[in-house]
Design a protein around this motif. Structure first.
Motif, mmCIF file in Angstrom:
data_model
loop_
_atom_site.group_PDB
_atom_site.id
_atom_site.type_symbol
_atom_site.label_atom_id
_atom_site.label_comp_id
_atom_site.label_asym_id
_atom_site.label_seq_id
_atom_site.Cartn_x
_atom_site.Cartn_y
_atom_site.Cartn_z
ATOM 1 N N ASP A 129 0.891 -1.228 0.151
ATOM 2 C CA ASP A 129 0.085 -0.088 0.143
ATOM 3 C C ASP A 129 0.903 1.376 -0.042
ATOM 4 O O ASP A 129 0.489 2.362 -0.773
ATOM 5 N N ALA A 130 1.886 1.343 0.726
ATOM 6 C CA ALA A 130 2.859 2.282 0.804
ATOM 7 C C ALA A 130 3.591 2.324 -0.466
ATOM 8 O O ALA A 130 3.706 3.786 -0.911
ATOM 9 N N MET A 131 3.634 1.382 -1.453
ATOM 10 C CA MET A 131 4.478 1.824 -2.663
ATOM 11 C C MET A 131 3.483 2.291 -3.662
ATOM 12 O O MET A 131 3.578 3.245 -4.297
ATOM 13 N N CYS A 132 2.325 1.997 -3.494
ATOM 14 C CA CYS A 132 1.090 2.381 -4.238
ATOM 15 C C CYS A 132 0.836 3.912 -4.080
ATOM 16 O O CYS A 132 0.649 4.784 -4.645
ATOM 17 N N TYR A 133 0.946 4.150 -2.576
ATOM 18 C CA TYR A 133 0.982 5.731 -2.205
ATOM 19 C C TYR A 133 2.050 6.478 -2.835
ATOM 20 O O TYR A 133 1.788 7.710 -3.423
ATOM 21 N N CYS A 134 3.137 5.905 -2.956
ATOM 22 C CA CYS A 134 4.163 6.887 -3.387
ATOM 23 C C CYS A 134 3.929 6.813 -5.069
ATOM 24 O O CYS A 134 4.423 7.896 -5.623
ATOM 25 N N PHE A 146 -2.240 2.133 20.201
ATOM 26 C CA PHE A 146 -2.498 1.715 18.977
ATOM 27 C C PHE A 146 -1.148 1.337 18.243
ATOM 28 O O PHE A 146 0.049 2.163 18.280
ATOM 29 N N ARG A 147 -1.203 0.534 17.020
ATOM 30 C CA ARG A 147 -0.031 0.421 16.389
ATOM 31 C C ARG A 147 0.201 1.444 15.091
ATOM 32 O O ARG A 147 -0.840 1.900 14.556
ATOM 33 N N ARG A 148 1.474 1.641 14.903
ATOM 34 C CA ARG A 148 1.773 2.698 13.859
ATOM 35 C C ARG A 148 3.133 2.099 13.056
ATOM 36 O O ARG A 148 4.011 1.554 13.775
ATOM 37 N N TRP A 149 3.049 2.226 11.957
ATOM 38 C CA TRP A 149 4.453 1.924 11.201
ATOM 39 C C TRP A 149 5.207 3.174 10.455
ATOM 40 O O TRP A 149 4.306 4.095 10.183
ATOM 41 N N ILE A 150 6.328 3.014 10.502
ATOM 42 C CA ILE A 150 7.126 4.303 9.937
ATOM 43 C C ILE A 150 7.864 3.489 8.726
ATOM 44 O O ILE A 150 8.545 2.468 8.830
ATOM 45 N N ILE A 151 7.574 4.058 7.499
ATOM 46 C CA ILE A 151 8.083 3.523 6.207
ATOM 47 C C ILE A 151 9.195 4.607 5.638
ATOM 48 O O ILE A 151 8.648 5.803 5.180
ATOM 49 N N PRO A 152 10.293 4.167 5.432
ATOM 50 C CA PRO A 152 11.245 5.443 4.901
ATOM 51 C C PRO A 152 11.117 5.621 3.315
ATOM 52 O O PRO A 152 10.715 4.404 2.878
ATOM 53 N N VAL A 153 11.448 6.522 2.808
ATOM 54 C CA VAL A 153 11.003 6.940 1.475
ATOM 55 C C VAL A 153 12.333 7.256 0.645
ATOM 56 O O VAL A 153 13.338 7.967 1.275
ATOM 57 N N TYR A 154 12.583 6.390 -0.309
ATOM 58 C CA TYR A 154 14.163 6.690 -0.794
ATOM 59 C C TYR A 154 13.683 7.016 -2.487
ATOM 60 O O TYR A 154 12.986 6.896 -3.137
ATOM 61 N N LEU A 155 14.812 7.883 -2.742
ATOM 62 C CA LEU A 155 14.837 8.138 -4.302
ATOM 63 C C LEU A 155 15.781 7.042 -4.988
ATOM 64 O O LEU A 155 16.970 6.951 -4.374
ATOM 65 N N ARG A 156 15.412 5.985 -5.850
ATOM 66 C CA ARG A 156 16.076 5.116 -6.170
ATOM 67 C C ARG A 156 16.119 5.045 -7.619
ATOM 68 O O ARG A 156 15.099 4.820 -8.444
ATOM 69 N N LEU A 169 7.195 8.262 5.939
ATOM 70 C CA LEU A 169 5.693 8.180 5.982
ATOM 71 C C LEU A 169 5.299 7.478 7.439
ATOM 72 O O LEU A 169 6.042 6.676 7.774
ATOM 73 N N ARG A 170 4.315 7.872 7.683
ATOM 74 C CA ARG A 170 3.554 7.219 8.874
ATOM 75 C C ARG A 170 2.153 6.453 8.503
ATOM 76 O O ARG A 170 1.403 6.856 7.708
ATOM 77 N N TYR A 171 2.240 5.164 8.858
ATOM 78 C CA TYR A 171 0.928 4.573 8.496
ATOM 79 C C TYR A 171 0.221 4.115 10.011
ATOM 80 O O TYR A 171 0.704 3.487 10.846
ATOM 81 N N ASP A 172 -1.136 4.656 10.209
ATOM 82 C CA ASP A 172 -1.886 4.122 11.419
ATOM 83 C C ASP A 172 -2.691 3.380 11.331
ATOM 84 O O ASP A 172 -3.560 3.020 12.282
ATOM 85 N N GLY A 173 -2.865 2.531 10.272
ATOM 86 C CA GLY A 173 -3.789 1.328 10.166
ATOM 87 C C GLY A 173 -4.786 1.873 9.100
ATOM 88 O O GLY A 173 -5.711 0.950 8.425
ATOM 89 N N LYS A 174 -4.942 3.343 8.877
ATOM 90 C CA LYS A 174 -5.830 3.979 7.994
ATOM 91 C C LYS A 174 -5.334 4.577 6.731
ATOM 92 O O LYS A 174 -5.913 4.378 5.646
ATOM 93 N N GLN A 175 -4.560 5.410 7.178
ATOM 94 C CA GLN A 175 -3.894 6.422 6.148
ATOM 95 C C GLN A 175 -2.497 6.449 6.431
ATOM 96 O O GLN A 175 -1.748 6.406 7.396
ATOM 97 N N PHE A 176 -1.957 6.879 5.211
ATOM 98 C CA PHE A 176 -0.385 7.377 5.181
ATOM 99 C C PHE A 176 -0.350 8.892 5.444
ATOM 100 O O PHE A 176 -1.316 9.638 5.176
#
Length: 130
Positions: A35-40, A62-72, A84-91
């Motif tokens: 989902d994070a890749m699609c957001y990107c 509540f659980r949260r996830w941190i997703i690093p974004v790279y220029l590749r 990015l932060r994902y809280d289970g519903k939105q980025f």
């Protein structure tokens, strides 16, 4: 007089170092990364992508996830842009978009990128027939 040493010689550092295997992602983490890749793809320039995931403590348990974004780049040249932060519903973009753009400009200005790109193009583009 020379003193004898009974200790064995140390092994070379290169022999002692081992590459860590990338950790396996859970099904839930894989789904979040997808989902994070699609957001990107929808919200950032084409070469901006995700680079992993880590869980961070959230408010009220509540659980949260941190997703690093790279220029590749296709050559493998890459650089960190932000999180990015994902809280289970939105980025949510934790790093200001302007700062991420500035970091992307700095990565793009790296002379090593141009050398890698030239080598990459030379290896993939067939020579012209004359």
């Amino acid at each position: 007089m020379v003193k004898k040493v009974n200790k064995r010689p140390r092994r070379k550092a290169a022999a002692n170092t081992r590459r860590k295997r990338p950790r396996e992602f859970t099904d839930e983490e894989q789904s979040i990364l997808r989902d994070a890749m699609c957001y990107c793809l929808w919200h950032f320039p084409m070469l901006w992508t995700t680079g992993g995931i880590r869980e961070a403590p959230g408010e009220n348990g509540f659980r949260r996830w941190i997703i690093p974004v790279y220029l590749r780049y296709p050559t493998g040249h890459e650089g960190y842009l932000g999180d990015l932060r994902y809280d289970g519903k939105q980025f949510t973009e934790l790093t200001d978009r302007g700062l991420m753009r500035e970091r992307a400009r700095q990565i793009e200005a790296d002379p090593a990128l141009q050398r890698e790109w030239d080598d990459y193009r030379a290896s993939t583009v067939p020579a012209k027939e004359t």
